[in-house]
Design an enzyme around this catalytic site. Sequence first.
Site, mmCIF file in Angstrom:
data_model
loop_
_atom_site.group_PDB
_atom_site.id
_atom_site.type_symbol
_atom_site.label_atom_id
_atom_site.label_comp_id
_atom_site.label_asym_id
_atom_site.label_seq_id
_atom_site.Cartn_x
_atom_site.Cartn_y
_atom_site.Cartn_z
ATOM 1 N N CYS A 1 13.939 49.019 33.060
ATOM 2 C CA CYS A 1 13.898 48.756 34.486
ATOM 3 C C CYS A 1 14.488 47.371 34.735
ATOM 4 O O CYS A 1 14.801 46.630 33.804
ATOM 5 C CB CYS A 1 12.458 48.811 34.994
ATOM 6 S SG CYS A 1 11.384 47.541 34.250
ATOM 7 N N ASN B 1 3.129 51.794 30.734
ATOM 8 C CA ASN B 1 3.921 52.750 31.507
ATOM 9 C C ASN B 1 4.375 53.918 30.630
ATOM 10 O O ASN B 1 4.490 55.042 31.106
ATOM 11 C CB ASN B 1 5.098 52.063 32.199
ATOM 12 C CG ASN B 1 6.251 51.753 31.273
ATOM 13 O OD1 ASN B 1 7.119 52.583 31.025
ATOM 14 N ND2 ASN B 1 6.279 50.546 30.741
ATOM 15 N N CYS C 1 5.094 49.761 40.582
ATOM 16 C CA CYS C 1 6.495 49.402 40.777
ATOM 17 C C CYS C 1 7.374 50.640 40.900
ATOM 18 O O CYS C 1 7.019 51.741 40.477
ATOM 19 C CB CYS C 1 6.981 48.487 39.655
ATOM 20 S SG CYS C 1 7.457 49.327 38.141
ATOM 21 N N GLU D 1 -0.763 42.131 31.741
ATOM 22 C CA GLU D 1 -0.540 42.003 33.183
ATOM 23 C C GLU D 1 -1.851 41.794 33.926
ATOM 24 O O GLU D 1 -1.932 40.997 34.867
ATOM 25 C CB GLU D 1 0.179 43.241 33.722
ATOM 26 C CG GLU D 1 0.519 43.123 35.196
ATOM 27 C CD GLU D 1 1.171 44.369 35.773
ATOM 28 O OE1 GLU D 1 0.960 44.642 36.974
ATOM 29 O OE2 GLU D 1 1.894 45.060 35.032
ATOM 30 N N SER E 1 10.407 49.814 28.872
ATOM 31 C CA SER E 1 10.794 48.769 27.923
ATOM 32 C C SER E 1 11.522 49.333 26.708
ATOM 33 O O SER E 1 11.705 48.638 25.711
ATOM 34 C CB SER E 1 9.560 47.977 27.478
ATOM 35 O OG SER E 1 8.524 48.830 27.043
ATOM 36 N N SER F 1 2.599 49.979 25.312
ATOM 37 C CA SER F 1 3.242 50.082 26.617
ATOM 38 C C SER F 1 2.437 50.967 27.553
ATOM 39 O O SER F 1 2.358 52.184 27.374
ATOM 40 C CB SER F 1 4.657 50.641 26.454
ATOM 41 O OG SER F 1 5.224 50.964 27.702
#
Length: 338
Positions: free
Chosen positions: A40, A253, A223, A154, A296, A251
């Site tokens: 992204c 996502n 996002c 995060e 990623s 990860s």
Amino acid sequence: MSGYTASEMTPSKTSTGESTLGADGRASKRVFLAAPRGFCAGVDRAIQIVEKSIERYGAPVYVRHEIVHNRHVVDRLSGLGAVFVAELSECPDDRPVVFSAHGVPKSVPRAAEARNLNFLDATCPLVSKVHVEAERHAKNGRHILLIGHTGHPEVIGTMGQLPEGDISLIETEEDARNFSPADPENLALVTQTTLSVDDTAGLIAILQERFPSIALPFKEDICYATTNRQAAVKAIAERCDLLLVIGSQKSSNSKRLVEVGAKGGADESMLISDADSLDWDRVDAAKTIGLSAGASAPEYLTNGVLAALRSRYDVTVEEVEVVKEKVVFRLPRQLLSA
């Protein structure tokens, strides 16, 4: 083989029998390639910040935590001269340091400034937007609820934007139903940017039902890249005997894509790190294969999986694109001339 699968989350389809043979006598496999997939804009920006910092300042450049959650990316940057450390205290005073794309608590840049370190912040701008939202709500006297996963960098970074106790973490439906605020009329909601869109909507619905006056994000915090990649997986999942998602166990996502695929109808949905981690017994048993990659995961890993499949089977690839992404984030000013 990755240990992360989600096949138990959806009932299996009826078996369609043996794979058909292609013109060359090899088993035929139909691959549905999800698009968008992979990098992204925030990940691309973070990687460029490390690369251009090395170009501008020379090696080594220190990076606090993994710049993004992918071993292949981290190993390549290490080869260029990046040194990845767990804490700022491991960084020398005379070398630049980059903060990861996941964001950091406010205490980290404060500590860097106190040491006069040359630091570059690679926090994704969409994560920074959540930080700004949280601060704005706090200034307006609202207690903040953060939907996210305990221990994720995060989440640690977002909670570290405000004094301890100003943000409460909501991770599950049970958390949402049992949270007891001191002032139910003064609440605000923010979310981690890499969550399951559907699961998060369920948590928000519970919180809105319990606290009708809760302030919601002006624009959704999950996002665009997370939303788009989940939509692309949903578009192919029902047609897949096996859905493969390329990404790291760290990860968020990527793991959400596995879950979305399973709930969307794939017979089996699993996370792999690269072509070397393919489970060939499972691939052999599948006639239709879905393929996606977390935000990623570099595109060459997708190409590597396709090459591995083509080395064994007669492969037909159909790319299924749900939206074109054109988002680009600017680099920090000090690197624009590098």
